[in-house]
Write an enzyme that holds these catalytic residues in place. Structure first.
Site, PDB file in Angstrom:
ATOM      1  N   SER A 141     -21.609  14.376   6.983  1.00 19.37           N
ATOM      2  CA  SER A 141     -22.175  15.113   5.854  1.00 19.37           C
ATOM      3  C   SER A 141     -23.673  15.349   6.009  1.00 19.37           C
ATOM      4  O   SER A 141     -24.192  16.398   5.623  1.00 19.37           O
ATOM      5  CB  SER A 141     -21.889  14.376   4.551  1.00 19.37           C
ATOM      6  OG  SER A 141     -20.507  14.308   4.303  1.00 19.37           O
TER       7      SER A 141
ATOM      8  N   HIS B 258     -27.070  12.800   2.664  1.00 19.18           N
ATOM      9  CA  HIS B 258     -27.097  14.241   2.385  1.00 19.18           C
ATOM     10  C   HIS B 258     -28.541  14.737   2.264  1.00 19.18           C
ATOM     11  O   HIS B 258     -28.913  15.759   2.847  1.00 19.18           O
ATOM     12  CB  HIS B 258     -26.353  14.545   1.086  1.00 19.18           C
ATOM     13  CG  HIS B 258     -24.912  14.170   1.111  1.00 19.18           C
ATOM     14  ND1 HIS B 258     -24.131  14.132  -0.021  1.00 19.18           N
ATOM     15  CD2 HIS B 258     -24.102  13.797   2.127  1.00 19.18           C
ATOM     16  CE1 HIS B 258     -22.898  13.773   0.296  1.00 19.18           C
ATOM     17  NE2 HIS B 258     -22.857  13.554   1.602  1.00 19.18           N
TER      18      HIS B 258
END
Length: 322
Positions: A178, A230
């Site tokens: 991610s 992230h």
């Protein structure tokens, strides 16, 4: 957290007179064939298959958490849903194969986990969501800019996400691509900004891309999601986009056909050079400071008492692990 569109504008100014910006972009698209992103997809799937083979739920499952899921897969069957609700291996298997673990990185000198963790996934659901995002975003970028630049952005963004995650998350393990995927999103945004003058409908493209990023980061405040990875990946990719994804300004590809004595335009605008330099300085400083803090064992939460809310916001519906 799956971006569903590459929303960079590629339109013509009008049907009768094709814009030069559209011509340049189409020419660049036709130059590159995407092969690195498909290879990343294959590599992630292969690593997951190997992970499940090593996990061997029927052999190692004690039965306390329930029976293995999809037992017809034999040693490739999944851990009980109580232990892993996303259909995957046990946390001990992930940790053995290279999951991000701050204690092992800092105190046992296993810095390689900062990279290895981005090739591991917690389960089938996690894997499919990340690979769909990678295909939607990564292939288009690789077609435009080539495998070298996109590969660098992907790997360095994943590395940056791992660093920020390790600084803030003190307990547990983290896996997944991610951070690298958010790096591609960040690079898309900075590419739009640094090449602003060659796009049509740029305001709409910018607004839509920002909304996608905000929604995806917003999902990260839910529990059991590593939003620091992230954020770190996005920031690294955002800066790398200014450094690696510059496009020449109007007129540069036609410089050889200009008559003698005509001034040749600069390849890049002054603001592009300025953004390149500032981004390079910030990127190097960020990696250097982050790594020094990490290997000195600094807990970033001690220096930012509200930052944990970026990773999880507690409500009456769920609690956040600290």
């Amino acid at each position: 957290m799956m971006p569903r569109e590459d929303l960079e504008s590629r339109g013509e100014k009008n049907r009768g007179n094709k814009s030069y910006a559209s011509y340049v972009i189409e020419e660049r698209d036709s130059q590159w064939t995407s092969w690195l992103i498909p290879m990343f997809v294959v590599a992630n799937v292969a690593v997951f298959v190997v992970t499940m083979y090593i996990n061997n739920c029927p052999k190692h499952n004690s039965g306390y958490e329930g029976k293995c899921v999809a037992r017809f897969l034999w040693r490739f069957s999944f851990e009980p849903l109580r232990e892993n609700p996303v259909l995957g291996p046990s946390s001990s298997t992930l940790e053995k194969l290279g999951a991000l673990d701050r204690i092992k990185v800092v105190h046992k000198h296993q810095g390689w986990r900062l990279i290895s963790c981005i090739w591991l996934h917690a389960g089938v659901i996690h894997l499919v969501a990340n690979l769909l995002s990678l295909v939607f975003v990564g292939i288009r970028l690789e077609q435009q800019f080539g495998f070298v630049r996109i590969g660098i952005i992907y790997l360095l963004s994943g590395f940056g996400g791992s660093i920020l995650s390790s600084l803030f998350i003190q307990n547990g393990i983290s896996v997944g691509a991610s951070g690298a995927l958010f790096g591609l999103l960040g690079a898309m945004l900075s590419e739009l900004l640094t090449n602003w003058t060659i796009y049509s409908n740029k305001a709409a493209a910018f607004l839509t891309l920002v909304i996608i990023v905000v929604i995806n980061l917003g999902v990260g405040i839910l529990p059991h999601v590593d939003n620091f990875a992230h954020i770190g990946g996005f920031l690294a990719g955002f800066l790398l986009g200014f450094i690696l994804l510059l496009r020449p300004q109007h007129g540069w590809p036609e410089r050889r056909s200009l008559p003698a004595g005509v001034a040749v335009p600069s390849k890049f605008k002054a603001y592009q050079y300025a953004l390149w330099l500032v981004s390079l300085i910030l990127l190097l400083a960020g990696y250097s400071v982050g790594l020094v803090m990490l290997f000195r064992g600094v807990n970033a939460n001690d220096h930012c008492h509200w930052c944990h809310y970026l990773n999880c916001v507690p409500t009456d519906k769920w609690k956040c692990d600290t």
